[in-house]
Scaffold this motif. Structure first.
Motif, PDB file in Angstrom:
ATOM      1  N   GLY A  58      -5.366 -17.602   8.065  1.00  0.00           N
ATOM      2  CA  GLY A  58      -5.861 -16.970   6.838  1.00  0.00           C
ATOM      3  C   GLY A  58      -4.824 -15.949   6.245  1.00  0.00           C
ATOM      4  N   LEU A  59      -3.515 -16.162   6.694  1.00  0.00           N
ATOM      5  CA  LEU A  59      -2.585 -15.265   6.444  1.00  0.00           C
ATOM      6  C   LEU A  59      -2.133 -15.046   4.780  1.00  0.00           C
ATOM      7  N   GLY A  60      -2.197 -16.173   4.155  1.00  0.00           N
ATOM      8  CA  GLY A  60      -2.051 -16.295   2.634  1.00  0.00           C
ATOM      9  C   GLY A  60      -3.122 -15.316   2.116  1.00  0.00           C
ATOM     10  N   VAL A  61      -4.444 -15.527   2.689  1.00  0.00           N
ATOM     11  CA  VAL A  61      -5.490 -15.063   1.806  1.00  0.00           C
ATOM     12  C   VAL A  61      -5.405 -13.415   1.916  1.00  0.00           C
ATOM     13  N   ILE A  62      -5.109 -13.153   3.385  1.00  0.00           N
ATOM     14  CA  ILE A  62      -5.070 -11.656   3.762  1.00  0.00           C
ATOM     15  C   ILE A  62      -4.071 -10.894   2.578  1.00  0.00           C
ATOM     16  N   THR A  63      -2.766 -11.832   2.611  1.00  0.00           N
ATOM     17  CA  THR A  63      -1.851 -11.123   1.910  1.00  0.00           C
ATOM     18  C   THR A  63      -2.272 -10.850   0.449  1.00  0.00           C
ATOM     19  N   THR A  64      -3.042 -11.839  -0.201  1.00  0.00           N
ATOM     20  CA  THR A  64      -3.641 -11.860  -1.308  1.00  0.00           C
ATOM     21  C   THR A  64      -4.493 -10.265  -1.416  1.00  0.00           C
ATOM     22  N   ILE A  65      -5.406 -10.444  -0.446  1.00  0.00           N
ATOM     23  CA  ILE A  65      -6.268  -9.360  -0.316  1.00  0.00           C
ATOM     24  C   ILE A  65      -5.695  -8.012  -0.331  1.00  0.00           C
ATOM     25  N   MET A  66      -4.457  -7.766   0.243  1.00  0.00           N
ATOM     26  CA  MET A  66      -3.553  -6.619   0.397  1.00  0.00           C
ATOM     27  C   MET A  66      -3.174  -6.214  -0.977  1.00  0.00           C
ATOM     28  N   PHE A  67      -2.801  -7.272  -1.651  1.00  0.00           N
ATOM     29  CA  PHE A  67      -2.107  -6.954  -2.892  1.00  0.00           C
ATOM     30  C   PHE A  67      -3.240  -6.353  -3.809  1.00  0.00           C
ATOM     31  N   VAL A  68      -4.576  -6.933  -3.804  1.00  0.00           N
ATOM     32  CA  VAL A  68      -5.552  -6.362  -4.361  1.00  0.00           C
ATOM     33  C   VAL A  68      -5.837  -4.929  -4.094  1.00  0.00           C
ATOM     34  N   VAL A  69      -5.970  -4.739  -2.766  1.00  0.00           N
ATOM     35  CA  VAL A  69      -6.038  -3.448  -2.369  1.00  0.00           C
ATOM     36  C   VAL A  69      -5.250  -2.303  -3.088  1.00  0.00           C
ATOM     37  N   LEU A  70      -3.624  -2.702  -2.617  1.00  0.00           N
ATOM     38  CA  LEU A  70      -2.787  -2.054  -3.306  1.00  0.00           C
ATOM     39  C   LEU A  70      -2.976  -1.611  -4.633  1.00  0.00           C
ATOM     40  N   LEU A 105      -7.062   7.665   0.703  1.00  0.00           N
ATOM     41  CA  LEU A 105      -6.622   6.869  -0.671  1.00  0.00           C
ATOM     42  C   LEU A 105      -4.912   6.510  -0.307  1.00  0.00           C
ATOM     43  N   ARG A 106      -4.373   7.709   0.052  1.00  0.00           N
ATOM     44  CA  ARG A 106      -2.833   7.434   0.351  1.00  0.00           C
ATOM     45  C   ARG A 106      -2.495   6.563   1.521  1.00  0.00           C
ATOM     46  N   ASN A 107      -3.324   6.895   2.595  1.00  0.00           N
ATOM     47  CA  ASN A 107      -3.091   6.047   3.704  1.00  0.00           C
ATOM     48  C   ASN A 107      -3.542   4.663   3.757  1.00  0.00           C
ATOM     49  N   MET A 108      -4.549   4.388   2.751  1.00  0.00           N
ATOM     50  CA  MET A 108      -5.025   2.746   2.529  1.00  0.00           C
ATOM     51  C   MET A 108      -3.821   2.267   1.671  1.00  0.00           C
ATOM     52  N   ARG A 110      -0.652   3.061   1.770  1.00  0.00           N
ATOM     53  CA  ARG A 110       0.694   2.979   2.805  1.00  0.00           C
ATOM     54  C   ARG A 110       0.415   1.841   3.972  1.00  0.00           C
ATOM     55  N   TRP A 111      -0.806   1.858   4.515  1.00  0.00           N
ATOM     56  CA  TRP A 111      -1.029   1.039   5.370  1.00  0.00           C
ATOM     57  C   TRP A 111      -1.191  -0.703   4.895  1.00  0.00           C
ATOM     58  N   SER A 112      -1.737  -0.747   3.740  1.00  0.00           N
ATOM     59  CA  SER A 112      -1.921  -2.009   3.275  1.00  0.00           C
ATOM     60  C   SER A 112      -0.454  -2.585   2.657  1.00  0.00           C
ATOM     61  N   ALA A 113       0.362  -1.707   2.296  1.00  0.00           N
ATOM     62  CA  ALA A 113       1.629  -1.827   1.667  1.00  0.00           C
ATOM     63  C   ALA A 113       2.534  -2.487   3.201  1.00  0.00           C
ATOM     64  N   HIS A 114       2.257  -1.913   4.308  1.00  0.00           N
ATOM     65  CA  HIS A 114       3.051  -2.305   5.592  1.00  0.00           C
ATOM     66  C   HIS A 114       2.569  -3.569   5.952  1.00  0.00           C
ATOM     67  N   THR A 151       7.540  -8.579  -2.683  1.00  0.00           N
ATOM     68  CA  THR A 151       6.719  -7.781  -1.829  1.00  0.00           C
ATOM     69  C   THR A 151       7.907  -6.648  -1.104  1.00  0.00           C
ATOM     70  N   LEU A 152       8.973  -7.046  -0.803  1.00  0.00           N
ATOM     71  CA  LEU A 152       9.992  -6.094  -0.188  1.00  0.00           C
ATOM     72  C   LEU A 152      10.424  -5.376  -1.204  1.00  0.00           C
ATOM     73  N   GLY A 153      10.680  -5.778  -2.449  1.00  0.00           N
ATOM     74  CA  GLY A 153      11.145  -4.984  -3.640  1.00  0.00           C
ATOM     75  C   GLY A 153       9.991  -3.724  -3.793  1.00  0.00           C
ATOM     76  N   ALA A 154       8.527  -4.111  -3.729  1.00  0.00           N
ATOM     77  CA  ALA A 154       7.523  -3.121  -4.054  1.00  0.00           C
ATOM     78  C   ALA A 154       7.712  -2.081  -3.049  1.00  0.00           C
ATOM     79  N   SER A 155       7.812  -2.534  -1.836  1.00  0.00           N
ATOM     80  CA  SER A 155       7.834  -1.502  -0.657  1.00  0.00           C
ATOM     81  C   SER A 155       9.163  -0.515  -0.799  1.00  0.00           C
TER      82      SER A 155
END
Ligand code: HEM
Length: 251
Positions: A58-70, A105-108, A110-114, A151-155
């Protein structure tokens, strides 16, 4: 009660939302899958192997979810943050100490970005390991490489925004490294910084890239990526025939 239900279901307002009645036959049911933008991601039939958790993790899906959270946490952070060298640092301190759930909020964010960087890389490794980069998915592999760079550029662009010592020196070092690229290094460094060193112009540029340009491109290209997964016949595992299909063919 039935009269009321009929009245609602036959009204023009209802019919403008729902063009079809209940899907009570096979044709309508498959139409739901093929015409709905969310369900459309899943083919009508899939190979059992491709939906096993240990196949894609589910790695692609998790990445997509992280994008939504971010995106959601990032928009909320924008309510409290002004990209100015005079206020940026204090805005972050205020967000963490004065705003209800500000630290969370800030930690969510930051951690979603990592996690997004980690899962995008692991997803790429999984795609390579299962040979899913081969024909006809080679175009989607290239789309994936663009997604990884974005993704690396956003980080990287997000790193400067807190405007603390870590941010300042990390971007000073990062942009200096870019400056050593033999052909366009100096130009890239100047374009990113908006001058000779990290300052207000750099903060404005990094902010613009971080909250508009890169997320906009990510949204567009993730949509293209997911659409291509569907158009390429779902996950590559779908091409491996189920035992039962092989048995039917051999019979
Ligand atoms: C922002 C980053 C990315 C997102 C959100 C994303 C999302 C997804 C999703 C949801 C899937 C389908 C389900 C799955 O495999 O888990 C998928 C499949 C795929 N992705 Fe990505 N992806 C990203 C980055 C990448 C990268 C870096 C590559 C490779 C360079 C890549 C290449 C592929 C390929 C070839 C498939 C088809 C896999 C198959 O058929 O088994 N993606 N992606």
């Amino acid at each position: 009660m039935k009269k009321l239900k009929d009245f609602i279901v036959n009204s023009r307002v209802w019919r403008s939302f729902f063009r079809h009645g209940w899907p009570d036959n096979p044709l309508d049911r498959s139409l739901i899958m093929t015409t709905n933008v969310f369900f459309h991601l899943h083919p009508v039939r899939v190979n059992k192997r491709s939906i096993k958790a240990l196949y894609s993790f589910g790695l692609g899906v998790i990445t997509t979810i992280m994008f939504v959270v971010l995106s959601i946490t990032g928009i909320l952070e924008m309510f409290y943050y002004v990209p100015s060298v005079d206020t940026a640092y204090f805005d972050i301190i205020t967000l963490q100490t004065q705003v209800p759930f500000g630290q969370l909020l800030r930690n969510m964010h930051r951690w979603s970005a990592h996690l997004m960087v980690l899962t995008a890389v692991l997803h790429m490794v999984r795609v390579f390991y299962t040979g899913a980069y081969k024909r006809p998915r080679e175009f989607n592999w290239v789309v994936g490489v663009v997604l990884l760079i974005l993704t690396l550029g956003a980080s990287f662009t997000g790193y400067l925004l807190p405007w603390d010592q870590l941010a300042f020196w990390a971007i000073t070092v990062g942009t200096s490294v870019a400056g050593y690229e033999p052909m366009f290094g100096k130009l890239i460094q100047k374009l990113l910084l908006g001058g000779a060193e990290v300052g207000q112009a750099s903060l404005t540029r990094f902010y613009g890239l971080h909250v508009m340009v890169i997320p906009g491109l990510l949204l567009l290209i993730i949509s293209l990526h997911l659409w291509r997964v569907r158009k390429d016949g779902g996950l590559a595992a779908n091409e491996v025939k189920d035992e039962i299909e092989t048995e039917v063919e051999n019979a």
